[in-house]
Design an enzyme around this catalytic site. Structure first.
Site, PDB file in Angstrom:
ATOM      1  N   ARG A  88     -15.812  10.943 -32.013  1.00 37.10           N
ATOM      2  CA  ARG A  88     -15.762   9.765 -32.650  1.00 37.10           C
ATOM      3  C   ARG A  88     -14.124   9.027 -32.533  1.00 37.10           C
ATOM      4  NH1 ARG A  88     -18.461  13.251 -36.507  1.00 37.10           N
ATOM      5  NH2 ARG A  88     -20.420  12.430 -36.700  1.00 37.10           N
ATOM      6  N   ARG A 151     -28.126  15.335 -43.754  1.00 38.63           N
ATOM      7  CA  ARG A 151     -28.360  16.348 -42.885  1.00 38.63           C
ATOM      8  C   ARG A 151     -28.214  17.718 -43.407  1.00 38.63           C
ATOM      9  NH1 ARG A 151     -24.624  12.735 -38.562  1.00 38.63           N
ATOM     10  NH2 ARG A 151     -26.341  11.755 -37.629  1.00 38.63           N
ATOM     11  N   HIS A 175     -15.333  11.809 -41.646  1.00 38.23           N
ATOM     12  CA  HIS A 175     -16.555  11.734 -41.100  1.00 38.23           C
ATOM     13  C   HIS A 175     -16.330  12.334 -39.622  1.00 38.23           C
ATOM     14  CE1 HIS A 175     -20.839  11.049 -40.171  1.00 38.23           C
ATOM     15  NE2 HIS A 175     -20.478   9.996 -39.247  1.00 38.23           N
TER      16      HIS A 175
END
Ligand code: APR
Length: 313
Positions: A88, A151, A175
């Protein structure tokens, strides 16, 4: 009068958000994208589903921000998704410029809106949005925790063969791969999960949750998840617009909470008509505290990289 939500980015996440908002009859939708034709086409397609879904909202696609004027909420999804092998964090500079320009425009036309950020790397992009919009911190919120928690809840429900609705869980932190699924605060309708599953199974589920985004990227090869992310972003929008005051894990700007200063990190917040109405400080064990600090350091590293540019804003 109906509420108005602007969704920036008519790609996978953005279009999915627009569909969910329209299906729920939550608000009128303005879908914005830089590519000509795509937001208009997708917007019209979603609008044409409304008679079947029984939803009386308007959905329009556009390349300009004028039509976004006076939105109650802006969901920011524009940006590049992660490709296989890409973290990310690799996305940082690519998406910095996109978030900066889009948020500048959106904030100009909707100075009272709540900003929900989805673009990755999420916590760092929230920081950019806060600085660019100059909005108060209760109106800039990042979507990550609900997705990570969803999740976690999915995998736990599978392992226990119970309803996903019975799983109450929290995932804290940035995150990223250093997120912190909080097993101690995770229960099946109040029964601690540690009483129902052995440690090895829990550890495996925690690990799978941490890399849940990567698991999808590996399958899709050309992009990242969008169905669950859009569900999460729209749950936040709904809690704000309906003043539901749901307690949800979201990326919030911390100023001393959890000993973290001037960073967006995922924590439990109350989301209502005033955006983030409360940040809950959980009592963490030393180990959990250390994991959260480690996760916050990963966010800080990215913010520090951007610092010279952020200081110019
Ligand atoms: N202004 C408006 N739209 C833009 C801009 C911009 N400056 N730059 C890119 N876009 C649009 C693209 O044209 C594309 O339609 O953003 C959209 C992104 O869509 P996808 O490529 O399908 O990416 P998506 O899967 O939706 O992910 C978007 O969300 O979850 C995060 O990591 C993900 O950062 C990524 C973002």
């Amino acid at each position: 009068m109906r509420k108005k939500i602007t969704v920036i980015g008519a790609g996978h996440v953005g279009a999915s958000c627009a569909v969910r908002i329209a299906d729920k009859e939550l608000a009128d939708v303005v879908l914005v994208d830089i590519v000509e034709g795509v937001p208009q086409g997708k917007g019209l397609d979603i609008l044409e589903a409304c008679p079947v879904e029984g939803s009386d909202v308007s959905v329009v696609g556009t390349n300009s921000y004028e039509e976004t004027k006076d939105s109650d909420i802006v969901i920011m999804t524009a940006g590049f998704p992660r490709k296989p092998g890409m973290s990310r964090d690799d996305l940082l500079w690519k998406n910095y410029e996109i978030v900066k320009s889009c948020v500048e425009q959106a904030a100009k036309y909707s100075p009272n809106a709540f900003l929900i950020l989805v673009t990755n790397p999420l916590d760092a992009m929230c920081h950019v949005a806060l600085k660019v919009s100059k909005f108060p911190k209760n109106r800039v919120i990042g979507m990550a925790g609900i997705l990570d928690t969803a999740r976690f809840r999915t995998f736990l429900a599978q392992a226990l063969d119970v309803s996903v609705e019975s799983i109450v869980a929290f995932v804290l932190g940035g995150h990223g791969d250093s997120m912190v699924p909080l097993v101690r605060y995770t229960s099946v309708a109040g029964i601690p999960v540690a009483d129902l599953l052995d440690q090895e199974t829990i550890d495996k589920i925690v690990e799978r949750t941490r890399f849940g985004g990567g698991e999808i990227v590996k399958y899709l090869k050309t992009g990242s998840a969008y169905y669950a992310p859009s569900s999460a972003a729209v749950e936040m929008a709904e809690s704000i617009l309906k003043d539901k005051k749901k307690v949800l894990p979201c990326a919030a700007y911390l100023q001393g909470e959890y000993g973290i200063q001037d960073l967006f990190v995922g924590v439990p917040v109350k989301l209502g008509a005033n955006g983030i109405e409360k940040i809950y400080e959980l009592k963490l064990s030393d180990e959990e505290k250390a994991a959260l600090q480690k996760s916050a350091s990963a966010v800080k590293e990215l913010v520090d990289v951007m610092r010279p540019k952020l200081d110019e804003l």
